[in-house]
Design a protein around this motif. Structure first.
Motif, PDB file in Angstrom:
ATOM      1  N   GLU A 191      53.813  59.742  63.971  1.00  0.00           N
ATOM      2  CA  GLU A 191      53.457  58.512  63.264  1.00  0.00           C
ATOM      3  C   GLU A 191      52.080  58.013  63.673  1.00  0.00           C
ATOM      4  OE1 GLU A 191      55.284  57.110  60.757  1.00  0.00           O
ATOM      5  OE2 GLU A 191      56.437  58.962  60.974  1.00  0.00           O
ATOM      6  N   THR A 205      53.159  58.969  45.679  1.00  0.00           N
ATOM      7  CA  THR A 205      54.027  57.940  46.242  1.00  0.00           C
ATOM      8  C   THR A 205      53.241  57.044  47.195  1.00  0.00           C
ATOM      9  OG1 THR A 205      54.698  59.269  48.126  1.00  0.00           O
ATOM     10  CG2 THR A 205      56.008  59.494  46.138  1.00  0.00           C
ATOM     11  N   LEU A 206      53.622  55.775  47.196  1.00  0.00           N
ATOM     12  CA  LEU A 206      53.042  54.812  48.131  1.00  0.00           C
ATOM     13  C   LEU A 206      54.195  54.250  48.938  1.00  0.00           C
ATOM     14  CD1 LEU A 206      50.594  52.597  46.045  1.00  0.00           C
ATOM     15  CD2 LEU A 206      50.014  54.312  47.757  1.00  0.00           C
ATOM     16  N   SER A 207      54.117  54.354  50.273  1.00  0.00           N
ATOM     17  CA  SER A 207      55.203  53.763  51.043  1.00  0.00           C
ATOM     18  C   SER A 207      54.626  52.741  52.001  1.00  0.00           C
ATOM     19  CB  SER A 207      56.001  54.831  51.778  1.00  0.00           C
ATOM     20  OG  SER A 207      55.224  55.391  52.790  1.00  0.00           O
ATOM     21  N   THR A 208      55.434  51.719  52.264  1.00  0.00           N
ATOM     22  CA  THR A 208      54.944  50.592  53.058  1.00  0.00           C
ATOM     23  C   THR A 208      54.490  51.062  54.433  1.00  0.00           C
ATOM     24  OG1 THR A 208      57.277  50.171  53.467  1.00  0.00           O
ATOM     25  CG2 THR A 208      56.150  48.666  51.984  1.00  0.00           C
ATOM     26  N   LYS A 209      55.204  52.026  55.014  1.00  0.00           N
ATOM     27  CA  LYS A 209      54.834  52.392  56.388  1.00  0.00           C
ATOM     28  C   LYS A 209      53.449  53.033  56.432  1.00  0.00           C
ATOM     29  CE  LYS A 209      57.287  56.826  56.960  1.00  0.00           C
ATOM     30  NZ  LYS A 209      56.273  57.813  57.274  1.00  0.00           N
ATOM     31  N   VAL A 212      50.977  50.112  56.005  1.00  0.00           N
ATOM     32  CA  VAL A 212      50.937  49.345  57.258  1.00  0.00           C
ATOM     33  C   VAL A 212      50.144  50.115  58.318  1.00  0.00           C
ATOM     34  CG1 VAL A 212      52.355  48.530  59.196  1.00  0.00           C
ATOM     35  CG2 VAL A 212      53.028  48.017  56.847  1.00  0.00           C
TER      36      VAL A 212
ATOM     37  N   ALA B  21      57.832  48.551  60.006  1.00  0.00           N
ATOM     38  CA  ALA B  21      57.597  49.193  58.708  1.00  0.00           C
ATOM     39  C   ALA B  21      58.318  50.529  58.629  1.00  0.00           C
ATOM     40  CB  ALA B  21      56.100  49.390  58.482  1.00  0.00           C
ATOM     41  N   TYR B  22      58.423  51.209  59.780  1.00  0.00           N
ATOM     42  CA  TYR B  22      59.110  52.499  59.778  1.00  0.00           C
ATOM     43  C   TYR B  22      60.595  52.308  59.484  1.00  0.00           C
ATOM     44  CZ  TYR B  22      60.577  57.138  61.206  1.00  0.00           C
ATOM     45  OH  TYR B  22      61.101  58.402  61.210  1.00  0.00           O
ATOM     46  N   ASP B  25      61.227  51.066  55.431  1.00  0.00           N
ATOM     47  CA  ASP B  25      60.244  51.664  54.539  1.00  0.00           C
ATOM     48  C   ASP B  25      60.715  51.585  53.094  1.00  0.00           C
ATOM     49  OD1 ASP B  25      57.878  52.942  53.990  1.00  0.00           O
ATOM     50  OD2 ASP B  25      58.830  54.915  53.962  1.00  0.00           O
ATOM     51  N   THR B  26      59.829  51.165  52.225  1.00  0.00           N
ATOM     52  CA  THR B  26      60.117  51.275  50.795  1.00  0.00           C
ATOM     53  C   THR B  26      58.994  52.064  50.160  1.00  0.00           C
ATOM     54  OG1 THR B  26      59.072  49.147  50.492  1.00  0.00           O
ATOM     55  CG2 THR B  26      61.473  49.191  50.444  1.00  0.00           C
ATOM     56  N   GLN B  27      59.369  52.796  49.141  1.00  0.00           N
ATOM     57  CA  GLN B  27      58.419  53.738  48.574  1.00  0.00           C
ATOM     58  C   GLN B  27      58.352  53.547  47.063  1.00  0.00           C
ATOM     59  OE1 GLN B  27      58.720  57.768  50.261  1.00  0.00           O
ATOM     60  NE2 GLN B  27      58.398  58.531  48.208  1.00  0.00           N
TER      61      GLN B  27
END
Lengths: 233, 452, 240
Positions: A191, A205-209, A212, B21-22, B25-27
């Protein structure tokens, strides 16, 4: 904010007044084109490989652009005037970031020819191109923030560029090292590396993590930058 | 010191934000194909995995396929940490590939509680189906008729069917021989029966036994050879499909000028048997035709595979191979799938409940058996087609709702002219324009100075 | 603290770089409207002292007040009052003189409406009218020195800090610069450093003599020279 924008506008204009600035923009566009040719040899209208390489090139570009922001200014002596102006450190840092971000935006805009060419020859999925460019912006800003922090810590532009690349490579290397580990240390290192966070951008795809992560890198770079500027007084 | 404290706080905040966030997580997926976003069905399925599940994807490390697989499989491991995966290049790790009997790229091996199921491709649908079959646990029998000169399941020679046996075992089926010369009833635990290329005629009692089996909710696959003395039509005639007899010839699409070695590229049906099948190689196949009786509303026949428009059936293959008045013009149908659902007159199987019940018969017919022999099973999509057929017969294909997705294939033939065009624009025009525009301020200054 | 003080005050200012002490316990003030000379040999701590006044460096201990604002508590407020000309006349070579001065004016808070007259005024005062549209990189050393002076004046600051303003200039430029400093000193507080006695004695009424980071003497030029020349007094101080 006015001061920050003043600094950003000056840096942006100054960049394109120098042969270095023009050359880096033209060179980046040309490099993107060469990468495109290699990627298209797969005979697929897919730009995942192109964006993947572009993110690596962004690291090099960020290192080259940010070495001028502080290190080159200190070498010239103009940084002294900037830091003795009635401007807060965060304004200087924001201004420098926006200045390089503006240059980066122009450089990235010059690569738009590549997806347009692909769209004229085949039928690429627009989604991954969109997220690919969202990734370009996020990755670019984060890498610039890292480069600025390194640049502020030295008065030698070459050291700044090499240092920025070294930091980015170290981050990237965390992902490679993680392969030999298991459990949470592996996860943490995976990570930590940008490589694991760009793969989604390449595939629509776009992911929040991921968002962030890059915003964190950006924020950490800027905080470090302010701290470095304050500590050297 | 204040700087150091600020840095510590910043690092702490950033680490906390990333950990949060991990965990949450939303995608968003803006791609057309949604190839890398797991469906709700898959999410529910993956939560039901309660023991270590290992996924090994055998893919060439060059090209994008391995990266795509890694990305997709990460979505599974994110949902359930009991799932672990590795992407293995069979060229770099031949030992690992051999251990799992992998002979081709794009094979995915899933193991769970000592069982193994293979997925034919590293795509969500295939992998989730495989997981579901692993979770279901039991292994179903596929019975293969013997005793009439059929190629054998344990025969590793090029003409044998040992590769079919391996393929079935890797997909949670247990292949076993079916000998109807000693017992006249097809065992109840046969999930499907395969009649694979008999060369000698079946005894009337055997035909009767198979017919009785098929009519009672049976699942039958008939792979015929055009050059045999066995007539398979009595087995399939009730289901709207018949063999024409003779050999399929395709002067347009065939391998190495051997016009009987036909490459099939047309798969006009929406049947799951055709899913993921792009090309078939049928060496020495026979043709089929479809004739559904009008009084059978429950019976539907899907035309699975068609040879090209120039193909025809040579009705006298022992003579000169050419199209003449006795031959049947193409495009020739070479594979079909029949599905017959009907209301049975008998009692329900449930004690204490009377009334009608639904019976379903499924039959897959192909005019060729050679295409699944060891020599040809790995050619083109042959193995995929066979497995799809078995899965369809046993209704395994319905384990997962199959939402059809747009193809990920986006061909762009990169000709030398196009390469020149790309280079001219990206390495020539664009950088040139940048330098050109960049020189404008200097020129303006020079002009201004000269005017003064 | 004297809130009404509009000059520069230093109280017990010390700056260390690692183990070495560049400036030790320096106290003096520059009164409003006077031209004060900071005199000393190379390496005496003149530049470090000036950098602490302009906020480029932070004192290790002690306080600096500019126009009443403490540089530690209100660094931006203190810097707003200062026009600073560093020892090396640094300016971005790719910019034109005019656009650089415009940038400096904006950065130091000159309102948009006043930008044009402010830049024009600075160009005029520094004698740069003819080269306003030239790139700074193409200018001679003397002109670049004037650009450095112009940027210190562009926002019309009440306090000027000039580090060796005449070094590297030809004699005619030296004369012009001295005349300009004298003129500026009539309306502003000016602190200038120099290692040239003649310059200091000519421009300043008061001097601070600095050596090895310590203040050796503060006083009127007249009283320091004690009847003799400033040279004699200076040598006497530095030798001790």
């Amino acid at each position: 904010m006015r001061q920050a924008l003043t600094i950003a506008a000056r840096d942006l204009r100054a960049n394109f007044l120098t042969a270095f600035g023009l050359g880096s923009t033209a060179g980046f566009a040309a490099a993107a084109g060469v990468v495109l040719v290699v990627v298209l040899r797969g005979n697929q209208a897919r730009l995942a490989g192109w964006f993947g390489t572009l993110y690596v090139l962004l690291g090099v570009l960020a290192a080259l652009l940010t070495m001028r922001s502080f290190a080159e200014e200190e070498r010239l002596g103009t940084l002294e005037l900037l830091l003795t102006s009635p401007v807060r450190p965060w304004q200087v840092v924001t201004g420098k970031l926006l200045g390089v971000a503006g240059v980066l935006l122009v450089d990235v805009a010059a690569t738009l020819a590549c997806p347009l060419l692909v769209a004229s020859m085949g039928h690429p999925d627009a989604g991954p191109i969109l997220t690919g460019y969202v990734g370009v912006i996020l990755v670019g800003l984060a890498f610039v923030a890292v480069g600025l922090a390194v640049s502020a810590a030295t008065s030698n532009p070459l050291v700044a560029a090499v240092g920025s690349l070294a930091v980015l490579l170290a981050l990237w290397g965390a992902g490679i090292v993680s392969g030999g580990l298991t459990g949470w240390p592996r996860l943490a290192l995976e990570e930590l590396a940008p490589s694991g966070h760009v793969v989604g951008f390449l595939r629509g795809t776009l992911s929040t993590k991921d968002v962030v992560y890059f915003v964190s890198l950006l924020a950490l770079g800027l905080v470090t930058n302010v701290v470095v500027l304050e500590e050297r007084r | 010191m204040r700087g150091l404290a600020a840095m510590m706080v910043a690092i702490g905040v950033v680490v906390a934000a990333n950990v949060a966030a991990y965990g949450h997580d939303t995608q968003v997926d803006v791609s057309v194909a949604h190839r890398f976003t797991l469906s709700p069905e898959t999410r529910a399925l993956v939560r039901a995995v309660h023991a270590p599940l290992r996924i090994r994807a055998f893919l060439a490390s060059h090209g994008g396929a391995a990266d795509d697989a890694r990305f997709l499989l990460s979505r599974y491991t994110e949902l359930n940490s009991r799932i672990r995966f590795s992407v293995v290049d069979p060229d770099a790790h031949p030992g690992e590939a051999r251990r799992f009997g992998i002979t081709r790229y794009a094979s995915v091996v899933l193991t769970y509680r000592g069982r193994r199921v293979d997925a034919p491709d590293a795509e969500e649908l295939e992998i989730s189906t495989a997981i579901l079959r692993l979770l279901r646990g039991h292994v179903r029998s596929v019975c293969v008729l013997t005793g009439h000169g059929e190629p054998a399941l344990d025969d590793t020679a090029p003409d044998g069917l040992s590769a079919v046996a391996d393929l079935l075992r890797h997909n949670a089926y247990e292949p076993r021989d079916l000998d109807l010369s000693t017992s006249s009833i097809v065992p109840k635990d046969c999930a499907a029966v395969i009649v694979a290329g008999p060369t000698d005629p079946l005894l009337p009692a055997e035909v009767q036994a198979l017919d009785a089996y098929t009519k009672a909710d049976g699942r039958l696959m008939v792979l015929a050879t055009p050059t045999s003395r066995a007539d398979p039509n009595p087995l399939i005639a009730s289901w709207g499909v018949r063999f024409t007899g003779g050999l399929v010839i395709d002067p347009a699409r065939s391998e190495n000028l051997d016009t009987a070695n036909v490459i099939v590229e047309r798969f006009p049906s929406a049947s799951p048997v055709d899913a993921g099948v792009s090309r078939l190689q049928l060496p020495a196949g026979g043709g089929l035709f479809v004739a559904v009786p009008p009084d059978r509303p429950g019976l539907s026949v899907a035309r699975l595979a068609l040879a090209s428009g120039r193909s025809f059936v040579e009705t006298r293959p022992d003579t000169e191979i050419d199209f003449d008045g006795l031959d049947i013009p193409g495009p020739v149908l070479v594979a079909a799938a029949a599905d017959d659902s009907r209301v049975a007159a008998g009692e329900t199987g449930v004690p204490g409940r009377s009334g009608a019940r639904i019976e379903r018969t499924r039959v897959v017919v192909a005019g060729d058996v050679a295409f699944v022999t060891n020599r040809f099973l790995d050619h083109l999509s042959n193995a995929r087609f066979l497995l799809n057929g078995i899965n369809w017969l046993t209704e395994e294909e319905q384990l997962l709702a199959t939402t059809s997705r747009p193809s990920a294939d986006r061909p762009l033939p990169f000709t030398p002219e196009r390469q020149t065009r790309v280079l001219a624009v990206t390495v020539g025009a664009v950088p040139g324009a940048i330098v050109g525009i960049g020189l404008v301020p200097a020129l303006v200054r020079r002009l201004r100075r000269r005017r003064r | 603290m004297n809130g009404a003080h509009h000059g520069v005050e230093l109280e017990g200012v010390t700056r260390r770089f690692g183990r070495s002490t560049a400036v030790a316990d320096v106290s003096f003030d520059v009164r409003q409207g006077e031209v004060l000379g900071l005199l000393g040999p190379n390496g005496a701590g003149k530049t470090t002292t000036m950098r602490m006044i302009t906020g480029y460096l932070r004192p290790t201990s002690g306080t600096v007040r500019v126009n009443g604002a403490d540089t530690a508590a209100d660094p931006v407020g203190a810097r707003r009052s200062i026009g600073y000309m560093p020892e090396l006349p640094a300016a971005p070579p790719e910019m034109t003189v005019r656009s650089y001065l415009r940038f400096c004016a904006r950065l130091r808070g000159v309102p948009r409406a006043r930008l044009r007259p402010a830049v024009a005024g600075a160009l005029g005062q520094a004698g740069l009218h003819d080269v306003g549209d030239q790139r700074i990189g193409t200018l001679s050393r003397g002109f670049r020195q004037r650009v450095a002076l112009a940027q210190a004046l562009v926002h019309d600051p009440p306090v000027l800090v000039l580090d060796e303003p005449t070094s590297g200039l030809d004699p005619r430029q030296v004369v012009e610069t001295r005349e300009l400093v004298t003129k500026l000193g009539r309306s502003r507080t000016v602190l200038l450093s120099s290692h040239l006695l003649s310059e200091v004695s000519q421009l300043c009424r008061r001097v601070v003599v600095l050596d090895h980071g310590k203040v050796l003497a503060v006083g009127d030029v007249a009283s320091l020279s004690g009847g003799g020349t400033l040279e004699e007094a200076y040598l006497r101080l530095v030798r001790d």
